[in-house]
Design an enzyme around this catalytic site. Structure first.
Site, PDB file in Angstrom:
ATOM      1  N   ASP A 270      26.222 -87.159 -52.945  1.00 47.16           N
ATOM      2  CA  ASP A 270      25.937 -85.979 -52.789  1.00 47.16           C
ATOM      3  C   ASP A 270      25.461 -85.247 -54.231  1.00 47.16           C
ATOM      4  O   ASP A 270      26.412 -85.152 -55.230  1.00 47.16           O
ATOM      5  CB  ASP A 270      27.106 -84.894 -52.466  1.00 47.16           C
TER       6      ASP A 270
ATOM      7  N   GLY B  95      17.804 -88.553 -53.060  1.00 51.43           N
ATOM      8  CA  GLY B  95      17.114 -87.867 -51.972  1.00 51.43           C
ATOM      9  C   GLY B  95      16.211 -88.969 -51.481  1.00 51.43           C
ATOM     10  O   GLY B  95      15.279 -88.728 -50.631  1.00 51.43           O
TER      11      GLY B  95
ATOM     12  N   TYR C 144      13.539 -72.091 -53.183  1.00 48.97           N
ATOM     13  CA  TYR C 144      12.948 -73.855 -53.181  1.00 48.97           C
ATOM     14  C   TYR C 144      12.021 -73.518 -54.855  1.00 48.97           C
ATOM     15  O   TYR C 144      12.332 -73.993 -55.619  1.00 48.97           O
ATOM     16  CB  TYR C 144      11.913 -73.734 -52.146  1.00 48.97           C
TER      17      TYR C 144
ATOM     18  N   ARG D 151      22.755 -89.100 -46.631  1.00 44.24           N
ATOM     19  CA  ARG D 151      22.931 -89.808 -45.255  1.00 44.24           C
ATOM     20  C   ARG D 151      23.393 -91.113 -45.936  1.00 44.24           C
ATOM     21  O   ARG D 151      23.111 -91.692 -46.814  1.00 44.24           O
ATOM     22  CB  ARG D 151      21.541 -90.154 -45.020  1.00 44.24           C
TER      23      ARG D 151
ATOM     24  N   GLY E  48      14.474 -88.702 -47.615  1.00 44.65           N
ATOM     25  CA  GLY E  48      13.525 -87.539 -47.377  1.00 44.65           C
ATOM     26  C   GLY E  48      12.061 -88.090 -47.243  1.00 44.65           C
ATOM     27  O   GLY E  48      11.860 -89.181 -47.247  1.00 44.65           O
ATOM     28  N   GLN E  49      11.322 -86.955 -47.137  1.00 46.22           N
ATOM     29  CA  GLN E  49       9.733 -87.243 -46.792  1.00 46.22           C
ATOM     30  C   GLN E  49       9.234 -88.321 -47.964  1.00 46.22           C
ATOM     31  O   GLN E  49       8.506 -88.938 -47.478  1.00 46.22           O
ATOM     32  CB  GLN E  49       9.090 -85.867 -46.861  1.00 46.22           C
TER      33      GLN E  49
HETATM   34  C1  VAH Z   1       7.194 -77.142 -48.756  1.00 49.60           C
HETATM   35  N1  VAH Z   1       6.105 -79.280 -48.557  1.00 49.60           N
HETATM   36  O1  VAH Z   1       6.512 -76.717 -47.780  1.00 49.60           O
HETATM   37  C2  VAH Z   1       7.107 -78.501 -49.372  1.00 49.60           C
HETATM   38  C3  VAH Z   1       6.041 -78.316 -50.532  1.00 49.60           C
HETATM   39  C4  VAH Z   1       3.704 -77.420 -50.910  1.00 49.60           C
HETATM   40  C5  VAH Z   1       5.209 -77.017 -50.467  1.00 49.60           C
HETATM   41  O2  VAH Z   1       6.663 -78.403 -51.968  1.00 49.60           O
HETATM   42  O3  VAH Z   1       8.256 -76.486 -49.150  1.00 49.60           O
END
Ligand code: VAH
Length: 331
Positions: A57, A14, A146, A40, A17-18
């Site tokens: 992937d 990843g 998530y 990517r 990513g951020q």
């Molecule tokens: C989100 N930035 O907003 C993430 C985080 C604190 C949550 O893991 O999904």
């Protein structure tokens, strides 16, 4: 399978990513050999061009296994994931990327002698009914896919540690803020006060002004993640640690932005779905164990972050032509 060489590279999944981009710069800056992978095919930032970069992937078990077998990393920072707000737009895909992806990485690590897997968990593992200050062992009742997959990732990693001796460690990050655009997080309102404030002079946050969650400036997050990875195993008393920096109300972030950028206008139009997610997360985290076991200590408070971040966001805005917040926030 013999153990990998002590000089074997560190693998980052990843990586586009951020967190990945800043982590790669940090590792390279410390002279740690690193290999990056992401969906990517190319690194998003030009200065990452010299890091070996592979399109992988994580949902493809065979591809992950073949890649780990080829790279033979000593350590893996497993970052690849879909964040909370975007995750609610497609929970099934989020399960596959976050859950199956983590399983695939752990299995490949186990089968190819990787010593350590470092996992980025999150305050989204918590859910409604929390105490005002949330410790490591408060019950985990996430409301997002998530969060569910991050809880399961924590448990799965701890299982691999116990069962197979794979050194599994992780941090529960607060909402992270940096001069790079996140991908559909629910904590993104904080960053967009800076980003859209500088880019277009105003921002309408998707939360109430009194919304309060733990936040952290990216340099502290990266240092924490790497310090945990390098900490002597015998000093650790758990696999996954809360880490905390500051917990401002949303209107306090707006005030901090306006202290430096008085012309920026920030108002609030709560979105019910994302507000409900924010209200289910901790307001304040207790990170006593991280401070005690491996010396975690953030350097930035809210105004310190604002002073450091504003010039960097100015440079980001000048260099990119990214869409405003309303277009990138998800779902
Ligand atoms: C989100 N930035 O907003 C993430 C985080 C604190 C949550 O893991 O999904």
């Amino acid at each position: 399978m013999p153990p990998v060489d002590a000089n074997a590279p560190t693998l980052v999944t990843g990586a586009a990513g951020q967190v990945g981009q800043d982590l790669l710069r940090h590792l390279v800056g410390r002279g740690i050999p690193v290999v990056a992978c992401d969906l990517r095919p190319e690194p998003p930032a030009a200065d990452l061009g010299h890091v070996p970069w592979h399109a992988v992937d994580v949902t493809d078990a065979e591809a992950v296994e073949a890649f780990v077998a080829k790279v033979r990393p000593r350590r893996i920072f497993h970052l690849a994931a879909i964040l909370s707000a975007r995750g609610e737009a497609n929970p099934q895909r989020t399960y596959t990327v976050n859950q199956t992806g983590t399983y695939n990485v752990l299995e490949a690590a186990r089968r190819h002698g990787v010593e350590q897997v470092v996992f980025t968990s999150t305050i989204a593992v918590f859910g409604p009914g929390l105490p005002e200050v949330v410790g490591d062992d408060v019950p985990l009742h996430p409301t997002t896919m998530y969060g569910v997959t991050k809880v399961a990732g924590e448990l799965l990693g701890a299982y691999y540690d116990r069962r197979y001796g794979l050194d599994f460690r992780g941090v529960r990050f607060p909402g992270l803020i940096s001069a790079s655009l996140p991908g559909g997080g629910t904590s993104d309102y904080a960053l967009f006060m800076y980003y859209d404030g500088i880019r277009v002079g105003h921002y309408t946050a998707f939360c109430r002004p009194d919304t309060k969650i733990p936040l952290m400036y990216m340099p502290d997050a990266i240092r924490g993640l790497v310090d945990l990875a390098l900490a002597p195993k015998e000093r650790l008393t758990r696999n996954v640690y809360n880490i905390a920096a500051f917990s401002p109300r949303a209107d306090e972030i707006a005030a901090s932005v306006r202290r430096l950028l008085p012309d920026v206008r920030i108002d609030f139009a709560p979105d019910p779905q994302r507000q409900a997610i924010l209200d289910s997360w901790p307001r304040v985290l207790d990170d006593t164990a991280a401070r005690r076991d491996w010396g975690f200590a953030p350097a930035f408070d809210l105004d310190g972050m604002t002073r450091d971040l504003v010039p960097k966001i100015r440079a980001l805005v000048a260099a990119t032509n990214e869409p405003a917040a309303a277009d990138v926030a998800a779902p």
